[in-house]
Design a protein around this motif. Structure first.
Motif, PDB file in Angstrom:
ATOM      1  N   THR A 163       0.850  -1.190   0.000  1.00 36.73           N
ATOM      2  CA  THR A 163       0.000   0.000   0.000  1.00 36.73           C
ATOM      3  C   THR A 163       0.883   1.237   0.000  1.00 36.73           C
ATOM      4  OG1 THR A 163      -1.574  -1.224   1.388  1.00 36.73           O
ATOM      5  CG2 THR A 163      -1.923   1.140   1.180  1.00 36.73           C
ATOM      6  N   TYR A 164       0.563   2.153  -0.885  1.00 41.90           N
ATOM      7  CA  TYR A 164       1.285   3.432  -0.869  1.00 41.90           C
ATOM      8  C   TYR A 164       0.262   4.555  -0.838  1.00 41.90           C
ATOM      9  CZ  TYR A 164       4.378   7.288  -2.174  1.00 41.90           C
ATOM     10  OH  TYR A 164       5.076   8.467  -2.185  1.00 41.90           O
ATOM     11  N   ASN A 165       0.367   5.415   0.187  1.00 44.81           N
ATOM     12  CA  ASN A 165      -0.628   6.459   0.362  1.00 44.81           C
ATOM     13  C   ASN A 165       0.041   7.826   0.542  1.00 44.81           C
ATOM     14  OD1 ASN A 165      -2.813   8.040   0.884  1.00 44.81           O
ATOM     15  ND2 ASN A 165      -3.543   6.886   2.655  1.00 44.81           N
ATOM     16  N   PRO A 166       0.205   8.583  -0.546  1.00 46.32           N
ATOM     17  CA  PRO A 166       0.800   9.909  -0.451  1.00 46.32           C
ATOM     18  C   PRO A 166      -0.004  10.840   0.464  1.00 46.32           C
ATOM     19  CG  PRO A 166       0.587   9.215  -2.757  1.00 46.32           C
ATOM     20  CD  PRO A 166      -0.168   8.232  -1.936  1.00 46.32           C
ATOM     21  N   LEU A 167      -1.318  10.586   0.552  1.00 50.87           N
ATOM     22  CA  LEU A 167      -2.165  11.475   1.360  1.00 50.87           C
ATOM     23  C   LEU A 167      -1.961  11.255   2.855  1.00 50.87           C
ATOM     24  CD1 LEU A 167      -5.475  11.145  -0.699  1.00 50.87           C
ATOM     25  CD2 LEU A 167      -3.680  12.867  -0.928  1.00 50.87           C
ATOM     26  N   ASP A 168      -1.398  10.093   3.225  1.00 52.48           N
ATOM     27  CA  ASP A 168      -1.110   9.819   4.629  1.00 52.48           C
ATOM     28  C   ASP A 168       0.395   9.982   4.849  1.00 52.48           C
ATOM     29  OD1 ASP A 168      -0.990   9.009   7.231  1.00 52.48           O
ATOM     30  OD2 ASP A 168      -1.626   6.943   6.876  1.00 52.48           O
ATOM     31  N   ASN A 169       0.886  11.159   4.471  1.00 52.53           N
ATOM     32  CA  ASN A 169       2.308  11.475   4.636  1.00 52.53           C
ATOM     33  C   ASN A 169       3.206  10.382   4.046  1.00 52.53           C
ATOM     34  OD1 ASN A 169       4.567  12.867   5.366  1.00 52.53           O
ATOM     35  ND2 ASN A 169       4.459  12.365   7.539  1.00 52.53           N
ATOM     36  N   HIS A 170       2.828   9.934   2.852  1.00 51.06           N
ATOM     37  CA  HIS A 170       3.631   8.968   2.086  1.00 51.06           C
ATOM     38  C   HIS A 170       3.860   7.652   2.823  1.00 51.06           C
ATOM     39  CE1 HIS A 170       4.612  11.728  -1.211  1.00 51.06           C
ATOM     40  NE2 HIS A 170       4.577  12.650  -0.271  1.00 51.06           N
ATOM     41  N   LEU A 171       2.781   7.112   3.388  1.00 50.73           N
ATOM     42  CA  LEU A 171       2.916   5.832   4.068  1.00 50.73           C
ATOM     43  C   LEU A 171       3.072   4.705   3.048  1.00 50.73           C
ATOM     44  CD1 LEU A 171       2.843   4.224   6.733  1.00 50.73           C
ATOM     45  CD2 LEU A 171       0.380   3.966   6.386  1.00 50.73           C
ATOM     46  N   LEU A 172       4.168   3.976   3.176  1.00 45.24           N
ATOM     47  CA  LEU A 172       4.406   2.787   2.361  1.00 45.24           C
ATOM     48  C   LEU A 172       4.389   1.599   3.306  1.00 45.24           C
ATOM     49  CD1 LEU A 172       5.326   1.710  -0.527  1.00 45.24           C
ATOM     50  CD2 LEU A 172       7.642   1.748   0.425  1.00 45.24           C
ATOM     51  N   LYS A 173       3.459   0.674   3.053  1.00 43.93           N
ATOM     52  CA  LYS A 173       3.283  -0.456   3.974  1.00 43.93           C
ATOM     53  C   LYS A 173       3.275  -1.759   3.182  1.00 43.93           C
ATOM     54  CE  LYS A 173      -0.077  -0.384   7.189  1.00 43.93           C
ATOM     55  NZ  LYS A 173      -1.412  -0.580   7.811  1.00 43.93           N
TER      56      LYS A 173
END
Length: 226
Positions: A163-173
């Motif tokens: 998962t990569y979420n730029p909107l959540d301060n670039h969270l890569l999980k």
């Protein structure tokens, strides 16, 4: 539910058990080297000393966030090997050879997630970043994240969820079978340039059969990612 709405079918594999016309139903995918479709799964390494790859032809641009799920297994061999299974998010055309685990040159630009028998860790998942300017040497280049994960010779497939979420301060999980392998906010994928998504494997002299059963891409973060 809302996950279904985020599911991007054009960028996902069809149900492989139902594929009758390979050219038509898999027209979005490039099949590399020895990979073959057999009984509802792609076998990337169908014999000893083989390599194979699967690449999505259209490039993917992240709008808000992205989740990728690969269902895979390694079957038929347990023990020491230089083989491995790699999952790729690459940018640009650097690295179009197959020297690195059947999928890329060592000068790729992007992210590689690798399942292999690491000398120090044992059976594990390691993640590497490269910027396209230097060769990545598996033996000496540092991975930025890792976790132990037993995958060899498993009847039961496993699922890798990135998962990569730029909107959540670039969270890569990264989750392996729903367990968090790593998460970081230090990776910011450059600009808005699109990704090439793929997987590749080599098996050296063993009979390790690396197989892909499913791939689903979602335009967003799904429930299981949370």
């Amino acid at each position: 539910g809302s996950d279904e709405l985020k599911w991007n079918k054009g960028y996902s594999l069809p149900n492989l058990l139902e594929v009758t016309d390979q050219q038509k139903e898999l027209s979005q995918w490039t099949l590399g080297d020895k990979v073959k479709l057999e009984e509802g799964r792609f076998v990337l390494t169908p014999g000893k000393n083989t390599k194979g790859s699967l690449w999505l032809k259209p490039e993917y641009s992240i709008k808000d966030a992205m989740t990728i799920e690969w269902t895979f297994r390694s079957f038929g061999f347990r023990g020491s090997t230089k083989g491995g299974l790699a999952f790729w998010l690459k940018q640009g055309n650097e690295g179009d050879s197959t020297e690195l685990f059947g999928g890329s040159s060592k000068k790729f630009n992007g992210l590689m997630i690798l399942l292999r028998l690491d000398d120090k860790l044992g059976e594990s998942v390691t993640a590497y970043l490269n910027d396209g300017t230097k060769d990545l040497d598996i033996e000496s280049s540092p991975y930025f994240a890792s976790c132990l994960f037993q995958y060899q010779d498993s009847m039961v497939p496993s699922t890798l969820r990135l998962t990569y979420n730029p909107l959540d301060n670039h969270l890569l999980k990264l989750q392996m079978d729903n367990r968090v392998c790593f998460q970081t906010r230090k990776v910011k994928f450059m600009g808005s340039s699109p990704f090439r998504i793929g997987t590749s494997a080599i098996n050296d002299a063993s009979k390790e059969s690396f197989e892909i059963l499913k791939m689903k891409l979602y335009d967003g973060v799904i429930e299981d990612s949370l």
